[in-house]
Design a protein around this motif. Structure first.
Motif, PDB file in Angstrom:
ATOM      1  N   PRO A 149       0.799  -1.234   0.000  1.00 54.19           N
ATOM      2  CA  PRO A 149       0.000   0.000   0.000  1.00 54.19           C
ATOM      3  C   PRO A 149       0.830   1.281   0.000  1.00 54.19           C
ATOM      4  O   PRO A 149       0.469   2.237  -0.690  1.00 54.19           O
ATOM      5  N   GLY A 150       1.924   1.315   0.736  1.00 56.99           N
ATOM      6  CA  GLY A 150       2.739   2.533   0.708  1.00 56.99           C
ATOM      7  C   GLY A 150       3.918   2.405  -0.238  1.00 56.99           C
ATOM      8  O   GLY A 150       4.887   3.145  -0.126  1.00 56.99           O
ATOM      9  N   GLY A 151       3.820   1.421  -1.136  1.00 53.91           N
ATOM     10  CA  GLY A 151       4.986   1.070  -1.947  1.00 53.91           C
ATOM     11  C   GLY A 151       5.182   1.941  -3.168  1.00 53.91           C
ATOM     12  O   GLY A 151       4.548   2.987  -3.338  1.00 53.91           O
ATOM     13  N   MET A 152       6.060   1.477  -4.012  1.00 53.33           N
ATOM     14  CA  MET A 152       6.521   2.315  -5.114  1.00 53.33           C
ATOM     15  C   MET A 152       5.422   2.625  -6.114  1.00 53.33           C
ATOM     16  O   MET A 152       5.282   3.755  -6.563  1.00 53.33           O
ATOM     17  N   VAL A 153       4.637   1.630  -6.489  1.00 55.65           N
ATOM     18  CA  VAL A 153       3.633   1.852  -7.527  1.00 55.65           C
ATOM     19  C   VAL A 153       2.659   2.925  -7.093  1.00 55.65           C
ATOM     20  O   VAL A 153       2.343   3.857  -7.841  1.00 55.65           O
ATOM     21  N   ASN A 154       2.215   2.828  -5.845  1.00 53.95           N
ATOM     22  CA  ASN A 154       1.235   3.802  -5.377  1.00 53.95           C
ATOM     23  C   ASN A 154       1.821   5.200  -5.269  1.00 53.95           C
ATOM     24  O   ASN A 154       1.143   6.184  -5.572  1.00 53.95           O
ATOM     25  N   THR A 155       3.077   5.307  -4.843  1.00 54.54           N
ATOM     26  CA  THR A 155       3.674   6.646  -4.801  1.00 54.54           C
ATOM     27  C   THR A 155       3.864   7.200  -6.207  1.00 54.54           C
ATOM     28  O   THR A 155       3.771   8.403  -6.415  1.00 54.54           O
ATOM     29  N   LEU A 156       4.087   6.283  -7.165  1.00 54.32           N
ATOM     30  CA  LEU A 156       4.220   6.731  -8.551  1.00 54.32           C
ATOM     31  C   LEU A 156       2.890   7.227  -9.099  1.00 54.32           C
ATOM     32  O   LEU A 156       2.831   8.156  -9.895  1.00 54.32           O
ATOM     33  N   LEU A 157       1.814   6.540  -8.676  1.00 53.67           N
ATOM     34  CA  LEU A 157       0.502   6.853  -9.236  1.00 53.67           C
ATOM     35  C   LEU A 157      -0.085   8.133  -8.639  1.00 53.67           C
ATOM     36  O   LEU A 157      -0.916   8.780  -9.250  1.00 53.67           O
ATOM     37  N   LYS A 158       0.385   8.479  -7.438  1.00 51.02           N
ATOM     38  CA  LYS A 158      -0.221   9.604  -6.730  1.00 51.02           C
ATOM     39  C   LYS A 158      -0.220  10.892  -7.567  1.00 51.02           C
ATOM     40  O   LYS A 158      -1.253  11.565  -7.651  1.00 51.02           O
ATOM     41  N   PRO A 159       0.895  11.263  -8.157  1.00 48.75           N
ATOM     42  CA  PRO A 159       0.903  12.504  -8.955  1.00 48.75           C
ATOM     43  C   PRO A 159      -0.132  12.498 -10.078  1.00 48.75           C
ATOM     44  O   PRO A 159      -0.554  13.557 -10.538  1.00 48.75           O
TER      45      PRO A 159
END
Lengths: 318, 314
Positions: A149-159
């Motif tokens: 959940p706090g991983g790379m894909v989600n941080t990438l998708l946030k923007p």
């Protein structure tokens, strides 16, 4: 390839010329059968072939690993085919075999066509081959980090405004993710093999294409495909054999495996076999476990025989 | 056009276009290559080339990223997965090495891999030599018998092997695991080396035989030195296979002090379900599994790819 066949036929012809007994070197060589082939034969028979036959035997029995074996005939097979868990695992194995297989082949072939005459070919080929040397466990563990959940894909998708990303590692989503991971990590290996086949095509075929005014599609259809057909066959056999064994990546995928057993939605027949026999959570059912393994072996055998038949017919010699 | 005027140039140019070294040399060759061999420059192709380089970049970045994360502590990894390590902090490796039992596991893996790969090749080479040199119905049958094993997935022999080895007290034993690895690698190694020995010229052996060398001596003194490359390839392929083998090790080994690396990694992952995620330690563990393969690949990469593709190419 062609060199090997000519050499073999030459030596065969030479042997025929020398007559039935063969030359003295041949006769001497023949005496080496036992010391040369013996050790390999014994180890292989004892620890590979006998267990394989033993598996067929055990699959006809009801057995918990210790105590008496009860002969039940094909009941184990009937039992696993009625078991929803097995059917799910078997379905997953088929998905890996056909869907992942098709994706890998299409991608690998496309990559081969692009790679064929591109600058820096060697660098690309070397890099995409490397995942083949890594234990699939590693990809499973990494995926757990990348998709958590706090991983790379989600941080990438946030923007991009994705504030509520899908629960990647939810039990129902794991198997599609495993399939995607397998495509990403296996394509390179098959690209390398296909490349070896495409590289063997003599360049004057392409020259001829240019002179005849063939377009890219015609060149693919009438030159590249027929001349690499046998390599495709080999790759298909390879994937059939290796896809049925897939175990490690499922075992640890996402690192979320709770009690040490992955969620049943992502099982394959290999996992089913292992869990049914060794999970330690219920009485081991060796009969059902080996029955599942034998079914995968049957699947491999049927497909390999079929592939050999289908792909062999027009191997072009060049 | 060059094809029409000077057909004899074509074979000379062909190798050039294949051994494409990137950069200046390539672009120089480019004009000399006949139009047929020149890449068409259309949009789909450019996209393909771009995507391929993207794949390459992402792969290298992933590997680098994994190694770098192994130097950061779990909290900073979780709070900023894209961050860089602030200093060269080996505490993750130390923790994985001591708490995660990666030290013994690495030792076990190194020993098992080396021993089983060596014995595999030592047993398979003579067998493959015999099968490649003697043509008879028996050797054809034997070759087929060995190749048969290629199609048998490991899970088939798993349970009978466990039962058999248990009877002779070889479960939970590295000796048992070694034996299993050796037997399991026989099909591929015999297959690969048979193909390789067939590709060697026979003349030297015949000369040795004319000089009165026995068949055994011919094999040891003539063929083996000639076959050094192929045997090394077979050995390295087995090193890779045995280093990564998981299912059999997981089944046959139970006690922690006999774990091989993949089994230790699995147990490390599973411990985290109870003790909270230790991503730092985990990344260090992944590095211990992956980096030796990277070293081998950089050192002997061409042998590996050639061996795998040649072995498969028939």
């Amino acid at each position: 390839m062609s060199r090997t066949t000519t050499r073999r036929s030459l030596s065969a012809a030479a042997a025929a010329e020398r007559g039935q007994g063969g030359s003295s070197i041949d006769r001497q060589r023949r005496k080496l059968l036992v010391p040369f082939v013996g050790p390999a034969f014994i180890v292989y028979t004892l620890l590979f072939i006998i267990p394989a036959i033993g598996a067929a035997w055990i699959s006809l029995h009801e057995w918990a690993g210790s105590g008496p074996m009860k002969f039940v005939g094909v009941k184990n097979y009937i039992r696993v085919f009625q078991d929803d868990l097995f059917m799910k695992s078997f379905g997953n194995t088929l998905l890996l075999l056909f869907v992942v297989g098709a994706a890998i082949f299409i991608l690998a072939f496309a990559m081969t066509l692009v790679l064929r005459d591109m600058a820096g070919k060697k660098i690309v080929r070397n890099v995409i081959f490397f995942p083949h040397l890594i234990n699939a466990l590693v990809f499973g563990v990494l995926a757990g980090f990348i998709f958590n959940p706090g991983g790379m894909v989600n941080t990438l998708l946030k923007p991009f405004g994705v504030t509520e990303p899908p629960a990647w590692l939810a039990q129902d989503n794991i198997f599609p993710l495993i399939m995607a991971t397998l495509v990403a990590t296996t394509t390179g290996y098959f690209t390398t093999i296909l490349m070896a086949g495409v590289d063997r095509i003599p360049p004057y075929y392409y020259e001829d294409c240019a002179l005849a005014g063939a377009n890219a599609w015609q060149r693919l259809r009438y030159v590249i495909l027929p001349l690499t057909w046998d390599v495709f066959g080999t790759c298909a056999v390879l994937w059939t054999i290796s896809s049925v064994k897939i175990f490690e990546i499922i075992w640890v995928f996402g690192g979320s495996s709770g009690a040490g057993i992955p969620p049943t939605q992502s099982w394959t027949t290999a996992v089913y076999t292992y869990v049914t026999a060794f999970s330690g959570q219920s009485t081991p059912a060796y009969g059902a476990a080996t029955a599942s393994a034998i079914i995968s072996l049957a699947l491999v055998s049927v497909l390999v025989v079929f592939l050999r038949r289908a792909m062999r017919r027009d191997a072009v010699e060049f | 056009m060059s094809t029409l005027t000077a057909p004899d140039q074509v074979p000379n140019q062909a190798p050039d276009s294949r051994t494409d070294t990137p950069g200046k040399k390539r672009s120089k060759n480019y004009r000399g290559v006949s139009p047929a061999l020149r890449a068409e420059s259309n949009i789909i192709r450019s996209i393909g080339v771009f995507l391929l380089w993207a794949v390459v970049a992402v792969s290298i970045a992933m590997l680098l990223w994994m190694v770098l994360q192994a130097f950061r502590d779990t909290r900073s990894i979780l709070s900023s997965p894209w961050g860089m390590p602030e200093s060269l902090d080996f505490s993750n490796f130390v923790r994985a090495w001591t708490v995660g039992d990666f030290a013994t596991a690495t030792f076990n893996s190194v020993i098992t891999t080396a021993v089983s790969s060596f014995i595999t090749v030592a047993l398979a080479a003579p067998a493959a030599y015999y099968l490649s040199r003697v043509e008879s119905r028996l050797t054809n049958g034997l070759s087929l018998y060995f190749i048969l094993g290629l199609g048998i997935p490991a899970q088939v022999i798993l349970i009978p092997l466990f039962v058999m080895l248990n009877k002779v007290y070889l479960t939970d034993s590295l000796i048992g695991l070694n034996l299993v690895y050796i037997a399991g690698s026989m099909p591929f190694t015999v297959f690969l080396l048979t193909a390789f020995f067939r590709s060697l010229p026979m003349e030297m052996e015949e000369a040795a035989a004319l000089d009165g060398a026995t068949a055994l001596r011919t094999f040891v003194q003539i063929t083996l030195p000639l076959a050094k490359g192929g045997i090394l390839t077979a050995f390295v392929l087995q090193v890779v296979a045995h280093w990564n083998e998981t299912l059999l090790a997981l089944t046959l080994i139970q006690s922690t002090e006999k774990y091989t690396l993949p089994v230790a990694l699995i147990s490390f992952v599973q411990q985290q379900t109870y003790s909270g995620a230790d991503w730092g330690g985990l990344f260090a563990g992944l590095c211990i599994v992956v980096l030796p393969m990277l070293a081998i690949y950089i050192w002997l990469g061409r042998r590996l790819t050639e061996g795998l593709t040649l072995g498969m190419g028939k």
